[in-house]
Write an enzyme that holds these catalytic residues in place. Structure first.
Site, PDB file in Angstrom:
ATOM      1  N   SER A  47     -47.181  -1.247  45.713  1.00 24.63           N
ATOM      2  CA  SER A  47     -47.165  -0.834  45.866  1.00 24.63           C
ATOM      3  C   SER A  47     -48.420   0.247  45.905  1.00 24.63           C
ATOM      4  CB  SER A  47     -45.418   0.007  44.729  1.00 24.63           C
ATOM      5  OG  SER A  47     -46.305  -0.076  43.910  1.00 24.63           O
ATOM      6  N   ASP A  85     -50.139  -6.588  39.506  1.00 30.66           N
ATOM      7  CA  ASP A  85     -49.108  -7.724  40.947  1.00 30.66           C
ATOM      8  C   ASP A  85     -49.369  -8.054  41.593  1.00 30.66           C
ATOM      9  OD1 ASP A  85     -46.420  -7.711  42.021  1.00 30.66           O
ATOM     10  OD2 ASP A  85     -46.410  -5.326  42.833  1.00 30.66           O
ATOM     11  N   LYS A 115     -47.117 -10.201  37.696  1.00 33.20           N
ATOM     12  CA  LYS A 115     -46.117  -9.614  38.701  1.00 33.20           C
ATOM     13  C   LYS A 115     -46.257 -10.568  39.975  1.00 33.20           C
ATOM     14  CE  LYS A 115     -44.021  -6.533  40.534  1.00 33.20           C
ATOM     15  NZ  LYS A 115     -43.539  -6.945  42.117  1.00 33.20           N
ATOM     16  N   GLU A 184     -34.747  -5.656  42.051  1.00 32.80           N
ATOM     17  CA  GLU A 184     -35.033  -4.233  43.447  1.00 32.80           C
ATOM     18  C   GLU A 184     -33.837  -4.195  44.487  1.00 32.80           C
ATOM     19  OE1 GLU A 184     -38.921  -3.853  44.572  1.00 32.80           O
ATOM     20  OE2 GLU A 184     -38.914  -2.314  45.725  1.00 32.80           O
TER      21      GLU A 184
HETATM   22  O1  KIV Z   1     -45.197  -2.489  43.356  1.00 38.18           O
HETATM   23  C1  KIV Z   1     -44.807  -1.925  42.466  1.00 38.18           C
HETATM   24  O2  KIV Z   1     -44.853  -0.520  42.553  1.00 38.18           O
HETATM   25  C2  KIV Z   1     -43.900  -2.602  42.440  1.00 38.18           C
HETATM   26  C3  KIV Z   1     -42.054  -2.036  41.752  1.00 38.18           C
HETATM   27  C4  KIV Z   1     -40.917  -1.069  43.062  1.00 38.18           C
HETATM   28  C5  KIV Z   1     -41.270  -3.403  40.538  1.00 38.18           C
HETATM   29  O3  KIV Z   1     -42.869  -3.898  43.066  1.00 38.18           O
END
Ligand code: KIV
Length: 263
Positions: A47, A85, A115, A184
Site C-alpha cells: 500500500s 509485503d 505476506k 480483507e
Molecule cells: O498493503 C497493505 O497495506 C495491506 C494491508 C491492507 C493488509 O496489504
C-alpha cells in the site's frame, strides 16, 4: 536488535485469546512511533505505492521500493514482528524467483516474514518459502493486486460460493504453512467462520470484529490523506490538517519576521 516478536509469540497470543494488533508503516520515524506503541506486528505493505507514492493502486510497487522501505522500518523496530509485503509479480512467476524475492526481505531488509496475496500459485509458493525458512502470512478476500479483476474495491465472499471459496483458500494457506492469514473486505459472519476454522490467527481489515487481530493502514489511522476515508478505517488523528496548520503558522512567522528559533 532487542527481542522482537516472533511468529511463535504471534500464535501463542492468539491461542490465549489475545487480539493481535498490526499496523502498516513505511519509514523510520513512522516505525519508531508504531513500535513504541507496542503493536504485535508491523506490515510494510505494498500500500506504500498509494499512501507514500501517490499512485492509484498497489500494482506498481517494485521489489526495490519494498526493500528500501522495509530496511528503513526494520532499522527502527525493536519489539514488533516485521512483515514485508511481496509486490505484484514478485512471487507468481516461479518458485526460485519467489524465494529470491522473499529471501531479500529477510536477508537484505531485516524483515522476519513476508505476506503474499491469494493467487493460484499461492499454496505452492507458500509451502516452498516456508520449507526454505521464510515465514509467510497469507491474504484472502479483497486482494488489492487483483483490483482490475474485481472491477474496483468491493467486498468479497458475499454469496455462498464466494464464501466457500474464501474458506477453502484460507484453509489451503494454513495447510501450506502460513503463520497467519489476512482477511480483507470480507463479510463479518464469513470472517468469523474462517477464524473459527483456522488454528493460525486471522487478521482482519474491513472484516468485522471476530478476527483474531486487526490491521490498519497508518495513513488512514492518522488522517494523512484528506480525500481518502475508507469505510473500514478509523482515523484517530487528522494529521493532514495539523501539518497544514503548523506549516501555515511557520509561513506566517517567516513572513512577519517573528520566526527566530535561535542560531
Ligand atoms: O498493503 C497493505 O497495506 C495491506 C494491508 C491492507 C493488509 O496489504
Amino acid at each position: 536488535m532487542e527481542k522482537r516478536t516472533t511468529i511463535l509469540d504471534f500464535q501463542a497470543k492468539c491461542d490465549k485469546g489475545e487480539k493481535l494488533v498490526v499496523v502498516t508503516a513505511y519509514d523510520y520515524p513512522m516505525a519508531l512511533a508504531v513500535d513504541a506503541a507496542g503493536v504485535d506486528a508491523i506490515l510494510v505493505g505494498d500500500s506504500l505505492s498509494t499512501t507514500m507514492l501517490g499512485r492509484p493502486s498497489t500494482l506498481s510497487a517494485t521489489m526495490d521500493e519494498m526493500i528500501h522501505h522495509t530496511k528503513a522500518v526494520a532499522r527502527a523496530v525493536k519489539q514488533a514482528l516485521v512483515i514485508g509485503d511481496m509486490p505484484f509479480l514478485s512471487y507468481q512467476l516461479g518458485l526460485e524467483d519467489a524465494l529470491e524475492n522473499a529471501g531479500a526481505f529477510l536477508s537484505e531488509a531485516g524483515a522476519q516474514a513476508v505476506k503474499l496475496e491469494w493467487c493460484p500459485q499461492a499454496p505452492e509458493v507458500t509451502s516452498f518459502l516456508v520449507e526454505n525458512g521464510v515465514p509467510v502470512m497469507g491474504h484472502v478476500g479483497f486482494t488489492p493486486q487483483h483490483v482490475h479483476q474485481w472491477g474496483g474495491y468491493h467486498q468479497q465472499g458475499k454469496d455462498k460460493a464466494g464464501a466457500t471459496r474464501l474458506l477453502q483458500q484460507a484453509k489451503t494457506l494454513e495447510k501450506a504453512g502460513a503463520f497467519a492469514v489476512v482477511l480483507e473486505l470480507v463479510p463479518p459472519v464469513i470472517a468469523q467462520k474462517i477464524s473459527q476454522s483456522l488454528k493460525v490467527p486471522t487478521i482482519g481489515i474491513g472484516a468485522g470484529p471476530h478476527c483474531d487481530g486487526q490491521v490498519q493502514v497508518f495513513h488512514d489511522m492518522m488522517g494523512l490523506l484528506p480525500d481518502f476515508h475508507p469505510k473500514h478505517a478509523k482515523a484517530y488523528l487528522h494529521l493532514h490538517e495539523e501539518i497544514k496548520k503548523a506549516v501555515q503558522q511557520y509561513a506566517q512567522e517567516v513572513r512577519s519576521g517573528k520566526f527566530q528559533p535561535g542560531s
